[in-house]
Design an enzyme around this catalytic site. Structure first.
Site, PDB file in Angstrom:
ATOM      1  N   ARG A 122      -1.476   1.486  -9.578  1.00 18.18           N
ATOM      2  CA  ARG A 122      -0.430   0.930  -8.737  1.00 18.18           C
ATOM      3  C   ARG A 122      -0.778   1.214  -7.273  1.00 18.18           C
ATOM      4  O   ARG A 122      -0.415   2.241  -6.735  1.00 18.18           O
ATOM      5  CB  ARG A 122       0.921   1.526  -9.125  1.00 18.18           C
ATOM      6  CG  ARG A 122       1.426   1.014 -10.464  1.00 18.18           C
ATOM      7  CD  ARG A 122       2.514   1.893 -11.043  1.00 18.18           C
ATOM      8  NE  ARG A 122       3.165   1.276 -12.190  1.00 18.18           N
ATOM      9  CZ  ARG A 122       2.653   1.198 -13.409  1.00 18.18           C
ATOM     10  NH1 ARG A 122       1.451   1.717 -13.643  1.00 18.18           N
ATOM     11  NH2 ARG A 122       3.309   0.624 -14.402  1.00 18.18           N
ATOM     12  N   ASN A 138       6.457  -8.671  -5.165  1.00 20.69           N
ATOM     13  CA  ASN A 138       6.768  -8.600  -6.595  1.00 20.69           C
ATOM     14  C   ASN A 138       7.500  -7.307  -6.964  1.00 20.69           C
ATOM     15  O   ASN A 138       7.704  -7.027  -8.135  1.00 20.69           O
ATOM     16  CB  ASN A 138       5.468  -8.712  -7.412  1.00 20.69           C
ATOM     17  CG  ASN A 138       5.706  -8.700  -8.907  1.00 20.69           C
ATOM     18  OD1 ASN A 138       6.593  -9.390  -9.417  1.00 20.69           O
ATOM     19  ND2 ASN A 138       4.950  -7.895  -9.638  1.00 20.69           N
TER      20      ASN A 138
END
Length: 252
Positions: free
Chosen positions: A69, A122
């Site tokens: 991430r 997102n």
């Protein structure tokens, strides 16, 4: 001949991108629409988050290696209209939120473009209990359906029905969602089934997502969206007006 090849490649690319949505992408809210190989989203310059995201999960997109991430601002959005990584500083400690994916990383871990899912367009600040509880359970249920060999289309996005919190270090105005909707859709040779869910930011980690099921019509009423704008009118009532289309398949 070169022009013909270029035209063919353009059509193929368009078809691949258009495949993110079933019966066309949602309409009803204004914003910047960005279409990528594994998702399409509509960014809201005022809230700084996506009005909706649409994606198509298949057996070939899931069950790849664990992915990192690495958060980044979306390079396709003006910096004034989206958040940056530093805006999330102190969020978990102060308001108890994770950086929650709208299009889940695990649903596209087996694709080359998975890093695009870490763009902050997102992402939203999602309560940790929701993100790590019923929200991820629903995402896992969608992937379980896909593991049976069934393609699944999903449209997901935020609701703004009550004040939840504000990011403590953000230097831009923004509006954190009070909850989220997720519409799960299958289309097998024209036979369309759908189940919709609305999950609130104050959900408990132990909550069962099955208890949050609503009709697609309710999602549309509360968001102002038309989720499947080109769905034939004779199918709308059966698909969007009732519960249970994919309830059993999702384990409810």
């Amino acid at each position: 001949m070169k022009k013909l090849i270029a035209f063919t490649l353009t059509i193929c690319a368009f078809n691949a991108f258009a495949d993110n949505c079933v019966y066309n992408c949602p309409t009803g809210q204004s914003g910047q629409t960005i279409t990528r190989s594994i998702y399409t989203l509509n960014n809201n310059a005022q809230t700084k988050f996506a009005n909706w995201v649409a994606y198509h999960v298949t057996p070939s997109t899931i069950d790849g290696p664990s992915r990192s991430r690495n958060w980044k601002a979306d390079p396709s959005i003006n910096s004034a209209n989206t958040l940056e990584p530093n805006d999330y500083s102190g969020a978990w400690a102060t308001i108890g939120t994770d950086r929650g994916h709208q299009v889940p990383l695990a649903s596209f871990s087996n694709t080359a473009d998975w890093q695009m899912l870490n763009y902050l367009s997102n992402i939203t600040p999602q309560d940790s209990d929701l993100n790590q509880g019923p929200w991820v359970d629903l995402e896992n249920a969608v992937r379980d359906v896909v593991r049976t060999g069934q393609d699944v289309y999903v449209v997901s996005g935020p609701l703004y029905e009550w004040y939840f919190a504000t990011l403590p270090e953000a230097d831009e105005s923004h509006s954190i969602p009070s909850g989220y909707f997720k519409v799960v859709i299958t289309d097998v040779n024209g036979w369309v089934e759908a189940s919709a869910f609305i999950l609130e930011q104050n959900a408990a980690r132990s909550d069962n997502f099955c208890a949050t099921e609503v009709t697609v019509n309710e999602v549309e009423s509360r968001t102002g969206l038309n989720i499947m704008p080109s769905l034939p009118s004779y199918k709308e009532n059966a698909v969007e007006g009732g519960l249970g289309g994919l309830t059993a398949a999702l384990g409810c």
